[in-house]
Design a protein around this motif. Structure first.
Motif, PDB file in Angstrom:
ATOM      1  N   GLY A  72      40.023  26.542  64.792  1.00 18.35           N
ATOM      2  CA  GLY A  72      38.805  26.159  64.092  1.00 18.35           C
ATOM      3  C   GLY A  72      38.512  27.078  62.922  1.00 18.35           C
ATOM      4  O   GLY A  72      37.348  27.282  62.552  1.00 18.35           O
ATOM      5  N   PHE A  73      39.565  27.641  62.294  1.00 16.02           N
ATOM      6  CA  PHE A  73      39.400  28.624  61.229  1.00 16.02           C
ATOM      7  C   PHE A  73      39.513  27.972  59.846  1.00 16.02           C
ATOM      8  O   PHE A  73      40.003  26.856  59.703  1.00 16.02           O
ATOM      9  N   ASN A  74      39.102  28.727  58.829  1.00 13.71           N
ATOM     10  CA  ASN A  74      39.337  28.332  57.444  1.00 13.71           C
ATOM     11  C   ASN A  74      40.814  28.555  57.106  1.00 13.71           C
ATOM     12  O   ASN A  74      41.512  29.304  57.801  1.00 13.71           O
ATOM     13  N   LEU A  75      41.252  27.931  56.003  1.00 16.21           N
ATOM     14  CA  LEU A  75      42.639  28.099  55.570  1.00 16.21           C
ATOM     15  C   LEU A  75      42.708  28.181  54.057  1.00 16.21           C
ATOM     16  O   LEU A  75      42.090  27.369  53.357  1.00 16.21           O
ATOM     17  N   VAL A  76      43.446  29.163  53.547  1.00 12.97           N
ATOM     18  CA  VAL A  76      43.796  29.243  52.127  1.00 12.97           C
ATOM     19  C   VAL A  76      45.311  29.400  52.080  1.00 12.97           C
ATOM     20  O   VAL A  76      45.847  30.411  52.519  1.00 12.97           O
ATOM     21  N   SER A  77      46.012  28.383  51.564  1.00  9.98           N
ATOM     22  CA  SER A  77      47.472  28.370  51.635  1.00  9.98           C
ATOM     23  C   SER A  77      48.073  28.092  50.266  1.00  9.98           C
ATOM     24  O   SER A  77      47.738  27.091  49.618  1.00  9.98           O
ATOM     25  N   ARG A  78      48.963  28.992  49.831  1.00  4.31           N
ATOM     26  CA  ARG A  78      49.641  28.792  48.557  1.00  4.31           C
ATOM     27  C   ARG A  78      50.854  27.887  48.771  1.00  4.31           C
ATOM     28  O   ARG A  78      51.817  28.246  49.441  1.00  4.31           O
ATOM     29  N   LEU A  79      50.822  26.721  48.134  1.00  2.00           N
ATOM     30  CA  LEU A  79      51.910  25.756  48.278  1.00  2.00           C
ATOM     31  C   LEU A  79      52.557  25.396  46.952  1.00  2.00           C
ATOM     32  O   LEU A  79      53.627  24.798  46.933  1.00  2.00           O
ATOM     33  N   LEU A  80      51.911  25.730  45.845  1.00  2.10           N
ATOM     34  CA  LEU A  80      52.404  25.342  44.533  1.00  2.10           C
ATOM     35  C   LEU A  80      52.783  26.571  43.721  1.00  2.10           C
ATOM     36  O   LEU A  80      52.165  27.626  43.837  1.00  2.10           O
ATOM     37  N   VAL A  81      53.816  26.412  42.882  1.00  8.11           N
ATOM     38  CA  VAL A  81      54.270  27.482  41.995  1.00  8.11           C
ATOM     39  C   VAL A  81      54.327  26.934  40.585  1.00  8.11           C
ATOM     40  O   VAL A  81      54.930  25.888  40.340  1.00  8.11           O
ATOM     41  N   ASN A  82      53.686  27.613  39.636  1.00  7.23           N
ATOM     42  CA  ASN A  82      53.687  27.142  38.251  1.00  7.23           C
ATOM     43  C   ASN A  82      55.054  27.291  37.594  1.00  7.23           C
ATOM     44  O   ASN A  82      55.495  26.437  36.843  1.00  7.23           O
ATOM     45  N   ASP A  83      55.736  28.401  37.860  1.00  4.87           N
ATOM     46  CA  ASP A  83      57.039  28.658  37.251  1.00  4.87           C
ATOM     47  C   ASP A  83      57.971  29.201  38.329  1.00  4.87           C
ATOM     48  O   ASP A  83      57.863  30.357  38.721  1.00  4.87           O
ATOM     49  N   SER A  84      58.878  28.363  38.817  1.00  3.66           N
ATOM     50  CA  SER A  84      59.769  28.772  39.903  1.00  3.66           C
ATOM     51  C   SER A  84      60.752  29.851  39.470  1.00  3.66           C
ATOM     52  O   SER A  84      61.315  30.567  40.309  1.00  3.66           O
ATOM     53  N   HIS A  85      60.984  29.977  38.149  1.00  2.31           N
ATOM     54  CA  HIS A  85      61.915  30.992  37.658  1.00  2.31           C
ATOM     55  C   HIS A  85      61.250  32.347  37.454  1.00  2.31           C
ATOM     56  O   HIS A  85      61.928  33.354  37.294  1.00  2.31           O
ATOM     57  N   ASP A  86      59.927  32.346  37.432  1.00  4.67           N
ATOM     58  CA  ASP A  86      59.184  33.602  37.252  1.00  4.67           C
ATOM     59  C   ASP A  86      58.028  33.603  38.232  1.00  4.67           C
ATOM     60  O   ASP A  86      56.865  33.573  37.859  1.00  4.67           O
ATOM     61  N   ARG A  87      58.383  33.644  39.516  1.00  5.99           N
ATOM     62  CA  ARG A  87      57.389  33.508  40.567  1.00  5.99           C
ATOM     63  C   ARG A  87      56.521  34.766  40.668  1.00  5.99           C
ATOM     64  O   ARG A  87      57.014  35.884  40.725  1.00  5.99           O
ATOM     65  N   ILE A  88      55.208  34.563  40.723  1.00  2.00           N
ATOM     66  CA  ILE A  88      54.252  35.668  40.822  1.00  2.00           C
ATOM     67  C   ILE A  88      53.840  35.827  42.277  1.00  2.00           C
ATOM     68  O   ILE A  88      53.517  34.850  42.956  1.00  2.00           O
ATOM     69  N   SER A  89      53.849  37.058  42.773  1.00  2.00           N
ATOM     70  CA  SER A  89      53.481  37.320  44.157  1.00  2.00           C
ATOM     71  C   SER A  89      51.981  37.132  44.361  1.00  2.00           C
ATOM     72  O   SER A  89      51.169  37.624  43.578  1.00  2.00           O
ATOM     73  N   TYR A  90      51.641  36.405  45.434  1.00  2.00           N
ATOM     74  CA  TYR A  90      50.235  36.267  45.819  1.00  2.00           C
ATOM     75  C   TYR A  90      49.918  37.163  47.023  1.00  2.00           C
ATOM     76  O   TYR A  90      48.811  37.121  47.552  1.00  2.00           O
ATOM     77  N   LEU A  91      50.893  37.967  47.429  1.00  2.00           N
ATOM     78  CA  LEU A  91      50.685  38.918  48.523  1.00  2.00           C
ATOM     79  C   LEU A  91      50.394  40.312  47.982  1.00  2.00           C
ATOM     80  O   LEU A  91      49.476  40.990  48.428  1.00  2.00           O
ATOM     81  N   THR A  92      51.186  40.740  47.010  1.00  2.85           N
ATOM     82  CA  THR A  92      50.938  41.995  46.307  1.00  2.85           C
ATOM     83  C   THR A  92      50.547  41.646  44.879  1.00  2.85           C
ATOM     84  O   THR A  92      51.363  41.160  44.099  1.00  2.85           O
ATOM     85  N   ILE A  93      49.293  41.881  44.540  1.00  4.00           N
ATOM     86  CA  ILE A  93      48.733  41.413  43.282  1.00  4.00           C
ATOM     87  C   ILE A  93      48.925  42.478  42.204  1.00  4.00           C
ATOM     88  O   ILE A  93      48.266  43.532  42.223  1.00  4.00           O
ATOM     89  N   GLU A  94      49.813  42.234  41.266  1.00  2.00           N
ATOM     90  CA  GLU A  94      50.044  43.178  40.172  1.00  2.00           C
ATOM     91  C   GLU A  94      49.024  42.998  39.050  1.00  2.00           C
ATOM     92  O   GLU A  94      48.565  43.955  38.454  1.00  2.00           O
ATOM     93  N   ASP A  95      48.703  41.745  38.747  1.00  3.35           N
ATOM     94  CA  ASP A  95      47.739  41.460  37.685  1.00  3.35           C
ATOM     95  C   ASP A  95      47.028  40.169  38.051  1.00  3.35           C
ATOM     96  O   ASP A  95      47.595  39.081  37.931  1.00  3.35           O
TER      97      ASP A  95
END
Length: 458
Positions: A255-278
């Motif tokens: 019964g929890f909330n969910l925030v799930s990353r399923l889409l990638v804007n650029d598969s060749h330059d994937r940005i981490s959503y776990l360790t946020i650099e910028d």
């Protein structure tokens, strides 16, 4: 008679396909007309200059030369073009136009033929899409009696069951955003010498969950707000095997909330959503961070960040919440986390023979750029990371049982008393909810699976 009925029923579909072909060829057609116009204009000027001298009465002005050039393409059925050229240069221009006449019909026929083939291919891929969708029927778990979507289905199985080629499946997955192609070999350590095994995973892009909550489409994936104290965050569901379905069902059964990353804007330059650099590097990342913050605004809120690992050096579930000095970094209510860890590790060991550990030095500690810290953990809310071994989120057949036991333990330890009472097993509300989870169906929720890829901010 039956063949006649089939023929008559096929007429509307044939016209629809033909009209779609013309629409697909429209852009190429007008591009060709544009080029032809300017070529004809240049040829008519040249024709006028050479033929006006030789035939001043026949070609008195440029317009007559232009009319001759245009009507020449269609054989001059109205005899508007005059007697034609008598100079060598004029005859050469006439020959060029004759060649262009052949090319016009050849090119346009090619455009129409290509568009027709493309339209047929698109119709075929749509049929493949429907077949693959229907393969993801919710399957009944023998122990929990809940029906869940298969974590993945191998390309070979889809091919055999639906009479599809491997190329059909891969093209369909690439075209439609509710599917993701996975290599199950990535879910095994190299020491096991894994073989490449392609499989298809379904993304939870229905309109609503089975228990009636909206599945919000976002620029990064999906968000489900159940007004819970607990939010399951899946920053790697776009690329890691089984994490998406695992996070979805952990949130559903708890019964929890969910925030799930399923889409990638650029598969060749994937940005981490776990360790946020910028955090301002792309709008989708800002949306993702803001959504997590919006669901966790007090010290009673907990964010559980889930990701997969092949390492699992001493345990199959690794909890992390400390910095490199061993100090708690992401919790305000440390005692509650310790109690949760004790209860959860005991349940998983006794019920499923799964070992757990906390803040193992074989894994990286929680850094200042970790998504938990970035969204306020340790200051405005609580959080911890669960690194989950592929050995049970991908390979075990009892993954539903494990998720149900995990969700109940988490709920009992860190969910608000009001929500616990609402979802407590034995109440009418809980019984009704469990009935919904036992419904037959396709996909993660009720309704049609429709996905429009978002761009930019919400």
């Amino acid at each position: 008679m039956e063949k006649l009925k089939q023929f008559l029923r096929g007429i509307p579909k044939s016209f629809e396909l033909f009209w779609g072909t013309l629409k697909n060829a429209k852009k190429d057609f007008w591009n060709s007309i544009y080029v032809l116009f300017w070529v004809s204009l240049a040829l008519s000027f040249l024709f006028y200059f050479v033929e006006h001298v030789a035939q001043p009465d026949e070609y008195r002005n440029w317009w007559q030369a232009f009319v001759w050039t245009i009507t020449r393409y269609i054989g001059d059925p109205g005899r508007f073009a005059g007697n034609g050229p008598i100079t060598f240069t004029g005859r050469c221009i006439d020959m060029v136009i004759a060649i262009l006449q052949i090319l016009i019909f050849a090119v346009l026929t090619g455009y129409v033929a290509d568009s027709y083939r493309d339209a047929k291919r698109q119709n075929h891929l749509q049929e493949c899409r429907e077949k693959i969708r229907k393969s993801f029927k919710r399957v009944r778990n023998t122990d929990t009696k809940y029906r869940v979507v298969p974590r993945n289905i191998s390309v070979a199985s889809l091919s055999v069951k639906n009479n599809l080629t491997e190329n059909d499946i891969i093209e369909t997955v690439a075209k439609y955003k509710e599917f993701r192609l996975r290599n199950l070999g990535d879910a095994q350590p190299r020491s096991e010498h894994p073989l490449d095994r392609l499989a298809v995973e379904l993304m939870p892009f229905n309109e609503k969950t089975v228990d009636g909550f909206s599945i919000e489409k976002t620029s990064y994936g999906i968000k489900i707000n159940r007004h819970s104290n607990v939010t399951i965050v899946a920053p790697t569901a776009d690329r890691e095997n089984s994490i998406g379905p695992f996070a979805y069902y952990l949130a559903q059964f708890g019964g929890f909330n969910l925030v799930s990353r399923l889409l990638v804007n650029d598969s060749h330059d994937r940005i981490s959503y776990l360790t946020i650099e910028d955090k301002h590097i792309e709008p989708a990342l800002d949306d993702y961070i803001n959504d997590i913050k919006g669901l966790s605004t007090s010290d009673k809120n907990w964010n559980i960040i889930v990701s997969a690992t092949k390492k699992a050096p001493t345990a199959q579930i690794h909890f992390a919440h400390t910095d490199k000095d061993g100090k708690a970094r992401t919790t305000i209510n440390e005692a509650i986390l310790q109690q949760l860890y004790a209860n959860l590790s005991s349940t998983l060991k006794s019920q499923h023979n799964i070992d757990s550990d906390m803040d193992n030095s074989d894994f990286l500690p929680i850094g200042k750029n970790n998504i938990a810290v970035e969204t306020g953990a340790g200051n405005t809310n609580n959080a911890f990371i669960m690194r989950l071994s592929y050995s049970f989120i991908t390979w075990t057949d009892r993954w539903t049982d494990i998720i149900v036991d995990m969700s109940e333990t988490i709920r009992d330890c860190i969910e608000s008393p009001e929500r616990q009472q609402l979802l407590k097993i034995g109440t009418e509300t809980r019984k009704e909810t469990e009935k919904l989870w036992k419904k037959k169906g396709v996909g993660f929720g009720d309704g049609n699976i429709e996905m429009k890829t978002p761009t930019g901010s919400k």
